[in-house]
Design a protein around this motif. Structure first.
Motif, PDB file in Angstrom:
ATOM      1  N   UNK A  51       5.232  -6.249 -10.188  1.00 56.01           N
ATOM      2  CA  UNK A  51       5.838  -5.207  -9.350  1.00 56.01           C
ATOM      3  C   UNK A  51       6.839  -4.351 -10.132  1.00 56.01           C
ATOM      4  N   UNK A  52       7.695  -4.977 -10.917  1.00 55.42           N
ATOM      5  CA  UNK A  52       8.757  -4.237 -11.606  1.00 55.42           C
ATOM      6  C   UNK A  52       8.207  -3.144 -12.527  1.00 55.42           C
ATOM      7  N   UNK A  53       7.234  -3.438 -13.397  1.00 57.82           N
ATOM      8  CA  UNK A  53       6.709  -2.359 -14.243  1.00 57.82           C
ATOM      9  C   UNK A  53       5.698  -1.462 -13.536  1.00 57.82           C
ATOM     10  N   UNK A  54       4.853  -2.028 -12.683  1.00 54.67           N
ATOM     11  CA  UNK A  54       3.769  -1.233 -12.090  1.00 54.67           C
ATOM     12  C   UNK A  54       4.289  -0.183 -11.127  1.00 54.67           C
ATOM     13  N   UNK A  55       5.419  -0.443 -10.462  1.00 58.19           N
ATOM     14  CA  UNK A  55       5.991   0.581  -9.595  1.00 58.19           C
ATOM     15  C   UNK A  55       6.382   1.825 -10.397  1.00 58.19           C
ATOM     16  N   UNK A  56       6.678   1.643 -11.661  1.00 60.00           N
ATOM     17  CA  UNK A  56       7.127   2.771 -12.490  1.00 60.00           C
ATOM     18  C   UNK A  56       5.967   3.588 -13.055  1.00 60.00           C
ATOM     19  N   UNK A  57       4.801   3.000 -13.128  1.00 60.17           N
ATOM     20  CA  UNK A  57       3.663   3.723 -13.719  1.00 60.17           C
ATOM     21  C   UNK A  57       2.545   3.961 -12.706  1.00 60.17           C
ATOM     22  N   UNK A  58       2.767   3.585 -11.452  1.00 60.90           N
ATOM     23  CA  UNK A  58       1.697   3.602 -10.450  1.00 60.90           C
ATOM     24  C   UNK A  58       1.130   4.993 -10.197  1.00 60.90           C
ATOM     25  N   UNK A  59       1.951   6.035 -10.345  1.00 58.58           N
ATOM     26  CA  UNK A  59       1.478   7.384 -10.022  1.00 58.58           C
ATOM     27  C   UNK A  59       0.768   8.059 -11.196  1.00 58.58           C
ATOM     28  N   UNK A  60       0.703   7.396 -12.319  1.00 55.35           N
ATOM     29  CA  UNK A  60      -0.015   7.982 -13.447  1.00 55.35           C
ATOM     30  C   UNK A  60      -1.512   7.984 -13.145  1.00 55.35           C
ATOM     31  N   UNK A  76      -1.830 -10.598 -11.008  1.00 55.82           N
ATOM     32  CA  UNK A  76      -2.931  -9.651 -10.860  1.00 55.82           C
ATOM     33  C   UNK A  76      -2.944  -9.049  -9.463  1.00 55.82           C
ATOM     34  N   UNK A  77      -2.832  -9.874  -8.441  1.00 58.50           N
ATOM     35  CA  UNK A  77      -2.885  -9.384  -7.063  1.00 58.50           C
ATOM     36  C   UNK A  77      -1.751  -8.407  -6.774  1.00 58.50           C
ATOM     37  N   UNK A  78      -0.564  -8.697  -7.280  1.00 57.61           N
ATOM     38  CA  UNK A  78       0.576  -7.809  -7.038  1.00 57.61           C
ATOM     39  C   UNK A  78       0.388  -6.477  -7.750  1.00 57.61           C
ATOM     40  N   UNK A  79      -0.138  -6.516  -8.978  1.00 59.18           N
ATOM     41  CA  UNK A  79      -0.403  -5.270  -9.697  1.00 59.18           C
ATOM     42  C   UNK A  79      -1.385  -4.404  -8.917  1.00 59.18           C
ATOM     43  N   UNK A  80      -2.430  -5.003  -8.413  1.00 55.60           N
ATOM     44  CA  UNK A  80      -3.432  -4.259  -7.654  1.00 55.60           C
ATOM     45  C   UNK A  80      -2.844  -3.671  -6.379  1.00 55.60           C
ATOM     46  N   UNK A  81      -1.909  -4.382  -5.767  1.00 56.86           N
ATOM     47  CA  UNK A  81      -1.306  -3.894  -4.519  1.00 56.86           C
ATOM     48  C   UNK A  81      -0.412  -2.688  -4.751  1.00 56.86           C
ATOM     49  N   UNK A  82       0.112  -2.537  -5.955  1.00 51.78           N
ATOM     50  CA  UNK A  82       1.025  -1.442  -6.276  1.00 51.78           C
ATOM     51  C   UNK A  82       0.277  -0.232  -6.838  1.00 51.78           C
ATOM     52  N   UNK A  83      -0.761  -0.478  -7.629  1.00 53.73           N
ATOM     53  CA  UNK A  83      -1.459   0.593  -8.333  1.00 53.73           C
ATOM     54  C   UNK A  83      -2.403   1.353  -7.414  1.00 53.73           C
ATOM     55  N   UNK A  84      -2.756   2.568  -7.831  1.00 51.70           N
ATOM     56  CA  UNK A  84      -3.665   3.398  -7.061  1.00 51.70           C
ATOM     57  C   UNK A  84      -5.120   2.974  -7.294  1.00 51.70           C
TER      58      UNK A  84
END
Length: 223
Positions: A51-60, A76-84
């Motif tokens: 969550x901490x890093x992916x929230x910062x790059x999610x809109x790329x 993995x599941x948390x990254x997928x929940x944050x990313x587009x």
């Protein structure tokens, strides 16, 4: 009272053995002759690693993330929940059985993230995946062994060495983020990150919901 049952064992390439246990609805992965590596009830810091890093790059656009170490799938599941939906998450897992466990008995705990079409699994040493993907990732999430002071393989130490950090940095895109999980603080590793020329943040996160459980460390290092 529920008893702990051994469900499966798996050799670790290079030496050692992982053991998967079940006690009621709780699953635990242990290292033979050692303690717990992960527990399905203790997962908040693994989620924070994503969550901490992916929230910062999610809109790329078409963000690409590497997860080093599948574990029980919570990172993995948390990254997928944050990313587009146009993102890709590459998972590097050294032990083939861990991938199989996540396809089957462990999958439900994390919401079956391996079924997400954005997921790509590579059964290989994450160090090799880093070398093969120079400039390839917006974020790299490392949860290998128990962090820089590992428990399972001495060979894992190279991932957190000066040369290992160079390899990770070279695998980041411009403006990328390296996130590293550890069971405990490691001041020597903080210094090593700074000496690599990275901007470093230290985050102490609890292992369980509601601010409970052990304190784990997550480093965010930006190029």
């Amino acid at each position: 009272m529920n008893r702990m049952h051994l469900l499966d064992t798996a050799p670790i390439p290079g030496g050692g053995e992982l053991r998967l246990f079940q006690c009621g609805d709780i699953y635990t992965i242990k290292i033979a002759g050692g303690g717990d590596l992960m527990n399905s009830r203790v997962r908040e810091s693994e989620k924070a690693l994503a969550r901490l890093p992916c929230e910062r790059i999610a809109r790329r656009p078409s963000a690409r993330v590497l997860v080093g170490g599948l574990g029980m799938g919570f990172t993995l599941a948390e990254a997928l929940s944050v990313l587009q939906q146009d993102a890709e998450v590459v998972v590097a897992e050294l032990v083939p059985a861990v991938v199989e466990w996540n396809h089957h008995v462990l999958g439900e705990k994390a919401g079956h993230p391996l079924r997400d079409p954005r997921t790509r699994v590579v059964v290989d040493d994450v160090a090799q995946v880093l070398k093969a993907n120079r400039g390839g990732f917006d974020a790299i999430l490392l949860d290998v062994d128990n962090g820089p002071e590992g428990l399972t393989l001495t060979a894992n130490d190279r991932l957190y060495s000066d040369l290992g950090l160079v390899s990770a940095i070279e695998a980041l895109k411009a403006g990328g983020i390296l996130a590293v999980w550890s069971a405990a603080p490691a001041p020597f590793f903080t210094r090593r990150l700074h000496q690599s020329g990275l901007r470093v943040e230290e985050h102490i996160v609890r292992a369980r919901p509601n601010g409970k459980g052990e304190r784990h460390m997550i480093w965010l290092a930006m190029n």
